[in-house]
Design a protein around this motif. Structure first.
Motif, PDB file in Angstrom:
ATOM      1  N   TYR A 133      21.673 -14.121 -31.504  1.00 57.54           N
ATOM      2  CA  TYR A 133      21.242 -13.202 -32.557  1.00 57.54           C
ATOM      3  C   TYR A 133      20.426 -14.004 -33.563  1.00 57.54           C
TER       4      TYR A 133
ATOM      5  N   PRO B 240      19.925 -11.954 -40.138  1.00 61.73           N
ATOM      6  CA  PRO B 240      19.017 -10.911 -40.626  1.00 61.73           C
ATOM      7  C   PRO B 240      18.401 -11.174 -41.997  1.00 61.73           C
TER       8      PRO B 240
ATOM      9  N   LEU C 248      14.608 -10.965 -42.374  1.00 61.68           N
ATOM     10  CA  LEU C 248      13.938  -9.671 -42.284  1.00 61.68           C
ATOM     11  C   LEU C 248      13.616  -9.090 -43.659  1.00 61.68           C
TER      12      LEU C 248
ATOM     13  N   LEU D 162      12.976  -4.005 -41.816  1.00 67.32           N
ATOM     14  CA  LEU D 162      13.397  -4.674 -40.574  1.00 67.32           C
ATOM     15  C   LEU D 162      12.248  -5.393 -39.871  1.00 67.32           C
TER      16      LEU D 162
ATOM     17  N   THR E 145      10.038  -8.754 -39.590  1.00 67.79           N
ATOM     18  CA  THR E 145      10.353 -10.150 -39.870  1.00 67.79           C
ATOM     19  C   THR E 145       9.412 -10.710 -40.943  1.00 67.79           C
TER      20      THR E 145
ATOM     21  N   PHE F 163      13.103  -6.298 -35.735  1.00 71.32           N
ATOM     22  CA  PHE F 163      14.375  -6.504 -35.036  1.00 71.32           C
ATOM     23  C   PHE F 163      15.309  -5.340 -35.372  1.00 71.32           C
TER      24      PHE F 163
ATOM     25  N   ASN G 254      20.395  -8.426 -34.775  1.00 73.28           N
ATOM     26  CA  ASN G 254      20.549  -8.684 -36.215  1.00 73.28           C
ATOM     27  C   ASN G 254      21.988  -9.022 -36.606  1.00 73.28           C
TER      28      ASN G 254
ATOM     29  N   GLN H 220      19.500   1.303 -37.230  1.00 70.47           N
ATOM     30  CA  GLN H 220      18.489   0.251 -37.368  1.00 70.47           C
ATOM     31  C   GLN H 220      17.279   0.555 -36.485  1.00 70.47           C
TER      32      GLN H 220
ATOM     33  N   LEU I 134      22.594  -6.643 -44.785  1.00 73.45           N
ATOM     34  CA  LEU I 134      22.122  -7.574 -43.762  1.00 73.45           C
ATOM     35  C   LEU I 134      21.039  -8.506 -44.296  1.00 73.45           C
ATOM     36  N   ILE I 135      20.035  -7.940 -44.947  1.00 71.24           N
ATOM     37  CA  ILE I 135      18.882  -8.765 -45.336  1.00 71.24           C
ATOM     38  C   ILE I 135      19.162  -9.624 -46.561  1.00 71.24           C
TER      39      ILE I 135
END
Length: 620
Positions: free
Chosen positions: A344, A347, A350, A354, A356, A364, A369, A380, A414-415
């Motif tokens: 993986y 994330p 990103l 999403l 990159t 992604f 992620n 996502q 996530l980011i």
């Protein structure tokens, strides 16, 4: 051989299907590349959709114009609304699905879209030109050009399957792993890691004794996921509950020395909230039993999913332990459980779309992620598909705030925070969960989906009608009063104080013990009002009335946070020029490249003093 596509989607799992469907519906010419046309939308683990917080995500996907809710409704074999004993912010729809029908329905939807083409092959390399994704190169050596690429590789990137002391390459049982992409992306400067997940054995339902288990039927009046006109269930299949015991645990322990998890052969980190059965009996040694959910895989199959028994122990140990579970004494195993390790990409690499940071037009979505779960992957995929299309067409990005959707919470987490273990959504992750309920996802998001060309006019008309009905119901409840004579008997029956004077229905509904249904049993006035409206609108009005003060309080918090979200940070902001930032804060900001002060404030390692310095530096 191939034209240039607007969007290429690599992988046809839940993320890939939503990405392809969204981009194509919005007008992009899409190529969906999959290693196997027969496993499109395969439910690799348990045959179910929704659950706590996950059900809210499915509703949000549907409200935006996605397909997972519709597919779930058309292929479910059981429906349950979870957490009804708690407040509406916790109510979560869940369905048991027919595994084969689910995949077939998704394929039907994709094949019915003229903007979707298919190619069975393995993507080995991303074509990168001038720092932009420009297509893919496949294992057959074919170069296919596109304006954007969405990677939804699931567990296939250098996938390694473990069963006891055996291990072999594979992205899923019986399917080979994908190689090449990780190595290329690392060479381009991406950071990669390893994660692990697992699945339980599948058994023959004909060999089980259900009389020794507890039946778990579906809801008496089953609901559904989609806000469209999909039909509710008229018949359902039951699931069943049984338990492990000390004898089961002893048998499992005999295989610990051959366990790839305990021996260190598995390096990847597994999901904290869905541990293997050997992990459970090791970590919770004081527990003498663990719950097992026995879940049918469809209407017309005898295959059963043993939920709660995920394992990578040797197959003979799995089989012996299974037969010690009540109801499984004569169980026949179709295939053993296994663990799988896969690559993986953290994330934090990103943007909120999403896309990159390193390669423009490369997106992604899903387990690549670091997430786990069909629902997390699907949402996502939806967002990546939307933004890949908008990038290809030169349009502005589309994002959702934490206050707008669980999807916004997931992507923001996530980011900004990243994840070092498979990320799973919970209601506790959402600070505005009173606003982000499963019942109002259409009111929150359908207008947004319509504006970008994903949700159609019929969806918008439906939600506008619902909003109008809710307003009318609340207004009528506010002006209609009940007398002590007509309602006190009901109030006393439900353990709440009787009336001394005429009281508006809204005031009565603010009492926690009282519902519209209870009042309607004694009041023809209420019966006459609600008879004119859709039951969903009536429920929405009741929630609005009961939780009005909580909703208002959260909206004030949202307003306060949005002030920070409105403070933009320019793309090429030079954090090195701000000497008063902490070292950790500066490094995290340079890595994540937040677009607003609000986003910066949620990055792990960025302190409140760093935020104050940034605000001063941009003149606020």
């Amino acid at each position: 051989m191939f034209p240039e596509y607007d969007v290429i989607v690599v992988g046809a799992g839940h993320a890939g299907c939503e990405a392809a469907a969204a981009a194509a519906t919005m007008g992009s010419k899409v190529l969906l590349i999959t290693m196997n046309m027969h496993t499109i939308a395969q439910m690799s683990c348990n045959p179910a959709m929704g659950g706590v917080a996950k059900g809210q995500i499915v509703r949000e996907i549907d409200a935006l114009g996605g397909q997972s809710g519709i597919v779930s409704d058309k292929t479910m074999i059981q429906f349950r609304m979870l957490n009804l004993s708690k407040g509406p912010a916790m109510w979560s729809p869940r369905c048991q699905s027919d595994r084969m029908l689910f995949a077939q329905e998704w394929r039907n939807i994709l094949e019915a879209n003229p903007n979707v083409d298919f190619w069975q092959d393995t993507a080995k390399e991303i074509i990168v030109e001038d720092g932009k994704a420009a297509g893919v190169k496949t294992s057959l050596g074919i170069e296919i050009k596109s304006k954007a690429v969405v990677l939804t590789n699931g567990t296939f990137l250098n996938g390694l399957i473990h069963i006891g002391e055996k291990n072999f390459g594979g992205g899923r049982t019986g399917e080979k792993a994908a190689t090449g992409i990780t190595e290329q992306l690392v060479q381009l400067g991406f950071e990669a890691g390893r994660m692990k997940t697992g699945t339980p054995p599948r058994v023959d339902g004909r060999s089980l004794d259900y009389s020794k288990m507890e039946e778990q039927p579906g809801d008496e009046n089953p609901s559904k996921f989609s806000y469209t006109d999909t039909a509710p269930l008229t018949k359902q299949r039951s699931c069943w509950i049984t338990y492990t015991n000390s004898e089961v645990h002893e048998v499992l322990r005999t295989g610990f020395e051959k366990s790839p998890m305990f021996s260190g052969r598995i390096k990847g980190i597994g999901p904290r909230y869905c541990p293997s059965v050997e992990d459970k009996i090791n970590r919770f040694a004081d527990k003498d039993r663990h719950q097992i959910f026995v879940e049918p895989e469809g209407w017309d199959t005898v295959e059963v999913y043993v939920n709660g028994f995920s394992t990578s122990l040797p197959e003979d140990v799995q089989y012996a332990a299974l037969r010690k579970i009540p109801g499984f004494e004569n169980a026949k195993m179709f295939r053993p459980g296994y663990a799988i390790e896969y690559d993986y990409f953290p994330p934090t690499q990103l943007k909120s779309t999403l896309e990159t940071h390193l390669i423009k037009n490369l997106f992604f979505a899903g387990q690549i992620n670091g997430t786990t779960g069909y629902e997390e992957a699907a949402c996502q995929g939806l967002m990546a598909g939307i933004n890949a299309h908008r990038n290809a067409q030169g349009e502005e990005p589309f994002t959702l705030k934490r206050s707008e959707a669980y999807i916004g919470v997931l992507i923001d987490d996530l980011i900004n925070k990243g994840t070092e273990e498979p990320y799973r959504m919970f209601t506790s992750r959402a600070e505005y969960r009173t606003l982000l309920r499963q019942d109002n996802a259409d009111i929150r998001l359908t207008q947004r989906g319509y504006e970008i060309g994903l949700a159609d006019q019929k969806r918008l008309d439906n939600v506008n009608r619902k909003i109008k009905e809710v307003d009318e119901i609340v207004d009528q409840f506010s002006t209609t009063k009940l007398t002590p004579e007509e309602i006190n008997t009901t109030l006393e029956q439900w353990g709440t104080a009787p009336l001394r004077e005429k009281t508006a229905i809204t005031q009565l509904l603010k009492r926690p013990q009282i519902t519209i249904e209870q009042l309607a049993e004694s009041s023809s006035k209420i019966q006459d009002i609600i008879a004119n409206y859709n039951p969903d609108s009536v429920q929405q009005a009741q929630i609005h009335i009961k939780y009005d003060s909580y909703i208002e309080k959260e909206m004030l918090l949202v307003e306060k946070m949005n002030r920070l979200e409105d403070l933009n940070i320019i793309d090429n902001f030079n954090y090195d020029a701000v000497s008063s930032l902490s070292f950790e804060g500066r490094e995290k900001l340079k890595r994540t490249r937040p677009t607003t002060i609000g986003q910066a404030s949620r990055i792990s390692g960025v302190s409140q003093s760093d935020i104050s310095v940034l605000m001063l530096f941009i003149g606020r």
